[in-house]
Design an enzyme around this catalytic site. Structure first.
Site, PDB file in Angstrom:
ATOM      1  N   HIS A  70      -8.048   1.976 -11.099  1.00  0.00           N
ATOM      2  CA  HIS A  70      -8.063   1.253  -9.827  1.00  0.00           C
ATOM      3  C   HIS A  70      -9.481   1.254  -9.270  1.00  0.00           C
ATOM      4  O   HIS A  70      -9.901   2.177  -8.590  1.00  0.00           O
ATOM      5  CB  HIS A  70      -7.091   1.912  -8.835  1.00  0.00           C
ATOM      6  CG  HIS A  70      -6.810   1.078  -7.624  1.00  0.00           C
ATOM      7  ND1 HIS A  70      -5.546   0.669  -7.268  1.00  0.00           N
ATOM      8  CD2 HIS A  70      -7.632   0.570  -6.677  1.00  0.00           C
ATOM      9  CE1 HIS A  70      -5.591  -0.046  -6.162  1.00  0.00           C
ATOM     10  NE2 HIS A  70      -6.854  -0.118  -5.776  1.00  0.00           N
ATOM     11  N   HIS A  81     -12.357  -1.763  -7.715  1.00  0.00           N
ATOM     12  CA  HIS A  81     -12.602  -3.165  -7.349  1.00  0.00           C
ATOM     13  C   HIS A  81     -14.043  -3.555  -7.671  1.00  0.00           C
ATOM     14  O   HIS A  81     -14.985  -2.867  -7.252  1.00  0.00           O
ATOM     15  CB  HIS A  81     -12.336  -3.378  -5.863  1.00  0.00           C
ATOM     16  CG  HIS A  81     -10.893  -3.279  -5.486  1.00  0.00           C
ATOM     17  ND1 HIS A  81     -10.076  -4.388  -5.392  1.00  0.00           N
ATOM     18  CD2 HIS A  81     -10.119  -2.207  -5.181  1.00  0.00           C
ATOM     19  CE1 HIS A  81      -8.850  -4.002  -5.038  1.00  0.00           C
ATOM     20  NE2 HIS A  81      -8.848  -2.688  -4.912  1.00  0.00           N
ATOM     21  N   ASP A 114     -15.819  -5.993  -6.495  1.00  0.00           N
ATOM     22  CA  ASP A 114     -16.576  -6.304  -5.294  1.00  0.00           C
ATOM     23  C   ASP A 114     -16.714  -5.089  -4.377  1.00  0.00           C
ATOM     24  O   ASP A 114     -17.309  -5.196  -3.295  1.00  0.00           O
ATOM     25  CB  ASP A 114     -15.957  -7.478  -4.532  1.00  0.00           C
ATOM     26  CG  ASP A 114     -14.477  -7.284  -4.240  1.00  0.00           C
ATOM     27  OD1 ASP A 114     -13.852  -6.400  -4.841  1.00  0.00           O
ATOM     28  OD2 ASP A 114     -13.937  -8.039  -3.403  1.00  0.00           O
ATOM     29  N   GLY A 164      -4.942  -6.879  -0.495  1.00  0.00           N
ATOM     30  CA  GLY A 164      -5.110  -7.368   0.867  1.00  0.00           C
ATOM     31  C   GLY A 164      -4.228  -6.585   1.823  1.00  0.00           C
ATOM     32  O   GLY A 164      -3.495  -5.688   1.418  1.00  0.00           O
ATOM     33  N   HIS A 198      -0.672  -3.482  -5.073  1.00  0.00           N
ATOM     34  CA  HIS A 198      -1.081  -2.614  -3.975  1.00  0.00           C
ATOM     35  C   HIS A 198       0.133  -2.398  -3.078  1.00  0.00           C
ATOM     36  O   HIS A 198       0.662  -3.347  -2.483  1.00  0.00           O
ATOM     37  CB  HIS A 198      -2.186  -3.273  -3.153  1.00  0.00           C
ATOM     38  CG  HIS A 198      -3.561  -3.102  -3.713  1.00  0.00           C
ATOM     39  ND1 HIS A 198      -3.988  -3.763  -4.847  1.00  0.00           N
ATOM     40  CD2 HIS A 198      -4.619  -2.361  -3.288  1.00  0.00           C
ATOM     41  CE1 HIS A 198      -5.250  -3.434  -5.082  1.00  0.00           C
ATOM     42  NE2 HIS A 198      -5.657  -2.574  -4.151  1.00  0.00           N
ATOM     43  N   GLU A 255       0.040   1.974   0.826  1.00  0.00           N
ATOM     44  CA  GLU A 255      -1.239   2.518   1.295  1.00  0.00           C
ATOM     45  C   GLU A 255      -1.231   2.511   2.822  1.00  0.00           C
ATOM     46  O   GLU A 255      -1.107   3.557   3.458  1.00  0.00           O
ATOM     47  CB  GLU A 255      -2.403   1.685   0.763  1.00  0.00           C
ATOM     48  CG  GLU A 255      -3.764   2.181   1.236  1.00  0.00           C
ATOM     49  CD  GLU A 255      -4.902   1.265   0.811  1.00  0.00           C
ATOM     50  OE1 GLU A 255      -6.054   1.699   0.942  1.00  0.00           O
ATOM     51  OE2 GLU A 255      -4.650   0.128   0.377  1.00  0.00           O
ATOM     52  N   ASP A 278     -11.260   3.295  -6.228  1.00  0.00           N
ATOM     53  CA  ASP A 278     -11.001   2.149  -5.353  1.00  0.00           C
ATOM     54  C   ASP A 278     -12.275   1.333  -5.160  1.00  0.00           C
ATOM     55  O   ASP A 278     -12.464   0.316  -5.810  1.00  0.00           O
ATOM     56  CB  ASP A 278     -10.419   2.605  -4.008  1.00  0.00           C
ATOM     57  CG  ASP A 278      -9.640   1.496  -3.314  1.00  0.00           C
ATOM     58  OD1 ASP A 278      -9.402   0.445  -3.944  1.00  0.00           O
ATOM     59  OD2 ASP A 278      -9.250   1.688  -2.149  1.00  0.00           O
TER      60      ASP A 278
END
Length: 364
Positions: free
Chosen positions: A19, A21, A23, A181, A208, A211, A300
């Protein structure tokens, strides 16, 4: 254990990351340089050191929504083919330098179209970048394999389109699908068409869930959508009660997650930043590991959290007195849960991960 593992020791361990990202992992100096080259003028500062600190400070609000706002700048500079190739290549190099031997890195193609790229051009640029980064890492004596997860944004309406991209590119480096998101108000069931399509095509996907929103998000992701893994899944602890005598009592959903060995993609530092946990020492990962849930450890967003996978493990070692056996357990969990064919997972476990940890234990 006779002593606590150091960060340098942990960096030498063969690690697996599920996991992360794209970006959320840019080098600050890269953000500045691409912004200068492309005319992106919205950065809060052009000093790389100050910018890196800004990302961390802005991510420490305790709010998932505020945390997500920081991505306007990283996504803002990832709008050209050249930028995407560079960011992906540097991602692979940085992970390899941290001792990661297998990583699944996710991003949302729909967020990189502002300069005229098509979805296909975005995917192909990122794949090219990862290949370049893997080759550069190999030239430095570091082995890493990177698989790509294509993410759809849960507040948008392109999930079926992104799911079709996953299937189209699954033989050349794309290993699965994800939705991300803000969870509240955007349940995964809004994207059932995409999930049903992926299941018909025998494709893998994670969601996701659990969380910033609670058990209903996890339940929908599993029982309505059929997720293979849970992105974060930290709120599963809301279905676990700690009794006065120290024993635990699990609800039906928590028991299902454990019994079915549903992988939990846990990201400790990020969870603290978004308010999903109060501290590393109080993070539910400690309880879930002791109860033998299929827990994995992840970064993350390395830029926003100012972290690496090795640093995440080091924090857990300090908080829970973990040693090599624990780190190997987390790592094998992750490799078992990867979206690769079984024989390839087994080859990495038996050929790299277990021998690597055996050597470290012997040296220790």
């Amino acid at each position: 254990m006779s002593h606590q593992l150091t960060l340098d020791q942990i960096r030498r361990a063969p690690k697996v990351l599920l996991h992360d990202h794209l970006d959320g992992g840019l080098r600050p100096e890269t953000v500045v340089e691409i912004a200068d080259a492309t005319g992106y003028s919205a950065l809060p500062t052009k000093d790389p050191v100050e910018l890196g600190q800004w990302f961390r400070d802005a991510s420490d609000s305790g709010s998932l929504e505020r945390y997500l706002e920081t991505f306007s700048h990283t996504v803002g500079v990832m709008q050209t083919r050249e930028a995407l190739i560079r960011v992906a290549a540097e991602c692979a190099e940085d992970l390899a330098a941290d001792g990661v031997v297998y990583a699944e890195v996710r991003y949302a193609p729909e967020q990189h179209l502002e300069a005229g790229l098509t979805l296909e051009q975005v995917v192909e640029a990122v794949l090219e970048g990862f290949q370049l980064g893997q080759e550069r890492a190999a030239a430095q004596g570091r082995t890493i394999r990177v698989g790509t997860l294509l993410t759809a944004m849960r507040h948008a309406a392109r999930s079926r389109e992104i799911a079709e991209l996953v299937v189209r590119y699954r033989d050349v480096g794309v290993v699965g699908f994800d939705i991300a998101g803000a969870e509240a108000g955007h349940p995964p069931t809004r994207h059932l068409d995409a999930f049903e399509y992926l299941r018909r095509e025998n494709a893998h996907f994670t969601i996701h869930a659990g969380e910033a929103f609670g058990l209903p998000s996890i339940w929908e992701a599993l029982q309505w959508c059929g997720a293979d893994r849970l992105g974060h899944g930290v709120r599963i602890v809301d279905d676990i009660e700690r009794m006065a005598d120290g024993q635990t009592r699990m609800g039906r959903l928590a028991r299902y997650v454990r019994d079915k060995r549903v992988p939990l993609e846990m990201c400790p530092s990020s969870n603290i930043q978004t308010g999903a946990a109060t501290s590393i020492a109080e993070h539910p990962i400690g309880m879930l590991r002791s109860l033998r849930f299929r827990v994995t450890v992840n970064t993350d967003n390395r830029l926003q959290s100012g972290t690496t996978l090795s640093e995440e493990f080091a924090r857990l070692c300090q908080a829970f007195d973990y040693g090599w056996d624990d780190l190997e357990w987390f790592t094998v969990n992750a490799m078992k849960s990867a979206f690769l064919p079984f024989d390839e997972r087994l080859a990495l476990i038996n050929g790299h991960i277990k021998p690597g940890f055996a050597q470290l234990k012997w040296a220790d």
